[in-house]
Design a protein around this motif. Structure first.
Motif, PDB file in Angstrom:
ATOM      1  N   VAL A  52       0.816  -1.208   0.000  1.00  0.00           N
ATOM      2  CA  VAL A  52       0.000   0.000   0.000  1.00  0.00           C
ATOM      3  C   VAL A  52       0.855   1.264   0.000  1.00  0.00           C
ATOM      4  N   ASP A  53       2.040   1.212   0.563  1.00  0.00           N
ATOM      5  CA  ASP A  53       2.877   2.408   0.670  1.00  0.00           C
ATOM      6  C   ASP A  53       3.191   3.042  -0.674  1.00  0.00           C
ATOM      7  N   THR A  54       3.359   2.233  -1.701  1.00  0.00           N
ATOM      8  CA  THR A  54       3.720   2.767  -3.017  1.00  0.00           C
ATOM      9  C   THR A  54       2.515   2.941  -3.933  1.00  0.00           C
ATOM     10  N   ALA A  55       1.327   2.578  -3.473  1.00  0.00           N
ATOM     11  CA  ALA A  55       0.133   2.639  -4.321  1.00  0.00           C
ATOM     12  C   ALA A  55      -0.624   3.949  -4.103  1.00  0.00           C
ATOM     13  N   THR A  56      -1.333   4.356  -5.155  1.00  0.00           N
ATOM     14  CA  THR A  56      -2.229   5.505  -5.021  1.00  0.00           C
ATOM     15  C   THR A  56      -3.497   5.045  -4.291  1.00  0.00           C
ATOM     16  N   LEU A  57      -4.360   5.992  -3.955  1.00  0.00           N
ATOM     17  CA  LEU A  57      -5.570   5.654  -3.204  1.00  0.00           C
ATOM     18  C   LEU A  57      -6.471   4.665  -3.954  1.00  0.00           C
ATOM     19  N   PRO A  58      -6.757   4.856  -5.244  1.00  0.00           N
ATOM     20  CA  PRO A  58      -7.582   3.862  -5.947  1.00  0.00           C
ATOM     21  C   PRO A  58      -6.904   2.489  -6.023  1.00  0.00           C
ATOM     22  N   GLU A  59      -5.592   2.486  -6.226  1.00  0.00           N
ATOM     23  CA  GLU A  59      -4.878   1.201  -6.256  1.00  0.00           C
ATOM     24  C   GLU A  59      -4.922   0.514  -4.893  1.00  0.00           C
ATOM     25  N   ALA A  60      -4.791   1.293  -3.822  1.00  0.00           N
ATOM     26  CA  ALA A  60      -4.847   0.717  -2.478  1.00  0.00           C
ATOM     27  C   ALA A  60      -6.228   0.139  -2.194  1.00  0.00           C
ATOM     28  N   ALA A  61      -7.271   0.831  -2.639  1.00  0.00           N
ATOM     29  CA  ALA A  61      -8.622   0.298  -2.457  1.00  0.00           C
ATOM     30  C   ALA A  61      -8.807  -0.996  -3.235  1.00  0.00           C
ATOM     31  N   GLY A  62      -8.272  -1.043  -4.442  1.00  0.00           N
ATOM     32  CA  GLY A  62      -8.333  -2.264  -5.243  1.00  0.00           C
ATOM     33  C   GLY A  62      -7.535  -3.392  -4.618  1.00  0.00           C
ATOM     34  N   LEU A  63      -6.360  -3.050  -4.063  1.00  0.00           N
ATOM     35  CA  LEU A  63      -5.545  -4.063  -3.382  1.00  0.00           C
ATOM     36  C   LEU A  63      -6.269  -4.637  -2.165  1.00  0.00           C
ATOM     37  N   LEU A  64      -7.008  -3.820  -1.475  1.00  0.00           N
ATOM     38  CA  LEU A  64      -7.709  -4.253  -0.272  1.00  0.00           C
ATOM     39  C   LEU A  64      -8.975  -5.043  -0.600  1.00  0.00           C
ATOM     40  N   ALA A  65      -9.618  -4.725  -1.734  1.00  0.00           N
ATOM     41  CA  ALA A  65     -10.891  -5.374  -2.076  1.00  0.00           C
ATOM     42  C   ALA A  65     -10.742  -6.876  -2.310  1.00  0.00           C
ATOM     43  N   GLY A  66      -9.680  -7.288  -2.972  1.00  0.00           N
ATOM     44  CA  GLY A  66      -9.481  -8.717  -3.254  1.00  0.00           C
ATOM     45  C   GLY A  66      -9.388  -9.569  -1.995  1.00  0.00           C
ATOM     46  N   PRO A  67      -8.439  -9.269  -1.094  1.00  0.00           N
ATOM     47  CA  PRO A  67      -8.355 -10.056   0.138  1.00  0.00           C
ATOM     48  C   PRO A  67      -9.608  -9.981   1.008  1.00  0.00           C
ATOM     49  N   VAL A  68     -10.288  -8.834   1.007  1.00  0.00           N
ATOM     50  CA  VAL A  68     -11.516  -8.718   1.805  1.00  0.00           C
ATOM     51  C   VAL A  68     -12.563  -9.689   1.271  1.00  0.00           C
ATOM     52  N   LEU A  69     -12.737  -9.762  -0.040  1.00  0.00           N
ATOM     53  CA  LEU A  69     -13.708 -10.691  -0.617  1.00  0.00           C
ATOM     54  C   LEU A  69     -13.333 -12.141  -0.349  1.00  0.00           C
ATOM     55  N   VAL A  70     -12.066 -12.474  -0.503  1.00  0.00           N
ATOM     56  CA  VAL A  70     -11.622 -13.850  -0.266  1.00  0.00           C
ATOM     57  C   VAL A  70     -11.794 -14.228   1.203  1.00  0.00           C
ATOM     58  N   LEU A  71     -11.373 -13.358   2.104  1.00  0.00           N
ATOM     59  CA  LEU A  71     -11.515 -13.649   3.533  1.00  0.00           C
ATOM     60  C   LEU A  71     -12.982 -13.712   3.946  1.00  0.00           C
ATOM     61  N   SER A  72     -13.807 -12.867   3.367  1.00  0.00           N
ATOM     62  CA  SER A  72     -15.234 -12.917   3.650  1.00  0.00           C
ATOM     63  C   SER A  72     -15.828 -14.255   3.214  1.00  0.00           C
ATOM     64  N   PHE A  73     -15.455 -14.708   2.031  1.00  0.00           N
ATOM     65  CA  PHE A  73     -15.932 -15.999   1.534  1.00  0.00           C
ATOM     66  C   PHE A  73     -15.474 -17.139   2.436  1.00  0.00           C
ATOM     67  N   VAL A  74     -14.203 -17.120   2.795  1.00  0.00           N
ATOM     68  CA  VAL A  74     -13.678 -18.174   3.666  1.00  0.00           C
ATOM     69  C   VAL A  74     -14.404 -18.177   5.003  1.00  0.00           C
ATOM     70  N   ASN A  75     -14.630 -17.005   5.566  1.00  0.00           N
ATOM     71  CA  ASN A  75     -15.290 -16.906   6.863  1.00  0.00           C
ATOM     72  C   ASN A  75     -16.752 -17.339   6.782  1.00  0.00           C
ATOM     73  N   GLN A  76     -17.485 -16.809   5.807  1.00  0.00           N
ATOM     74  CA  GLN A  76     -18.924 -17.038   5.743  1.00  0.00           C
ATOM     75  C   GLN A  76     -19.313 -18.378   5.141  1.00  0.00           C
ATOM     76  N   VAL A  77     -18.488 -18.939   4.272  1.00  0.00           N
ATOM     77  CA  VAL A  77     -18.857 -20.193   3.605  1.00  0.00           C
ATOM     78  C   VAL A  77     -18.036 -21.363   4.130  1.00  0.00           C
ATOM     79  N   VAL A  78     -16.723 -21.265   4.031  1.00  0.00           N
ATOM     80  CA  VAL A  78     -15.873 -22.406   4.382  1.00  0.00           C
ATOM     81  C   VAL A  78     -15.923 -22.696   5.885  1.00  0.00           C
ATOM     82  N   LEU A  79     -15.698 -21.679   6.708  1.00  0.00           N
ATOM     83  CA  LEU A  79     -15.733 -21.915   8.157  1.00  0.00           C
ATOM     84  C   LEU A  79     -17.119 -22.350   8.628  1.00  0.00           C
ATOM     85  N   THR A  80     -18.168 -21.764   8.060  1.00  0.00           N
ATOM     86  CA  THR A  80     -19.518 -22.149   8.458  1.00  0.00           C
ATOM     87  C   THR A  80     -19.821 -23.579   8.040  1.00  0.00           C
ATOM     88  N   ALA A  81     -19.341 -24.001   6.877  1.00  0.00           N
ATOM     89  CA  ALA A  81     -19.559 -25.386   6.447  1.00  0.00           C
ATOM     90  C   ALA A  81     -18.794 -26.360   7.347  1.00  0.00           C
TER      91      ALA A  81
END
Length: 180
Positions: A52-81
């Protein structure tokens, strides 16, 4: 008498099965949701921190969106199953069950629940603004506030969040009803 309606298979009167466990309380469910969000954002933030240190604000938001979606899926689907609940719900002592049999939901139902929540998430500020206006009476606040912006909780997919103790009591009662 086995052939008559209202009688069980062993000749005695049919006993009603145990009722479905009650919903977990609003406060407990809201805290579980808050814990899920906090843990997901914290973990995603730690994962993308070096980039994030070298990224602009839109790039940082994009960088954060991917892991948030993956972690959300793992938490809500995989862990619950696997465990019957995601991280926040496990901490708060809540389990996710399907109705009416109070069993663990299958992966397809969990994916549908995750997608429903994901599509509803961007609309929560709108629901909050709408509930905060007081509607036609102009009172200015909703009488029953919940973590879902004033709307009472209903899960359209036939799932329920219940306290772990209530679920265990329900399963014991169901096993006793089958044995009798």
């Amino acid at each position: 008498m086995p052939g008559l309606p209202g009688y069980g298979g062993r000749g005695g009167p049919a006993r009603p099965g145990p009722r479905t466990p009650p919903r977990a309380g609003e406060t407990r469910r809201c805290l579980a949701v808050a814990l899920d969000c906090y843990l997901c954002l914290l973990t995603a933030g730690l994962l993308v921190r070096p980039y994030v240190d070298t990224a602009t604000l839109p790039e940082a938001a994009g960088l954060l969106a991917g892991p948030v979606l993956v972690l959300s899926f793992v938490n809500q689907v995989v862990l619950t199953a696997c465990f019957g609940a995601g991280a926040g719900k496990l901490i708060m002592g809540i389990r996710v069950v399907s109705l009416p049999d109070a069993r663990r939901p299958g992966p397809v139902l969990l994916v549908r629940r995750w997608l429903y929540g994901l599509s509803r998430l961007p609309l929560l500020p709108w629901y909050g603004l709408r509930a905060g206006t007081g509607g036609r009476d102009g009172a200015g606040s909703s009488p029953a506030r919940t973590c879902e912006a004033g709307a009472s909780y209903t899960d359209p997919l036939g799932l329920r969040q219940v306290r772990r103790g209530d679920l265990l009591a329900h399963r014991r009662a169901a096993a006793g009803a089958r044995a009798a």
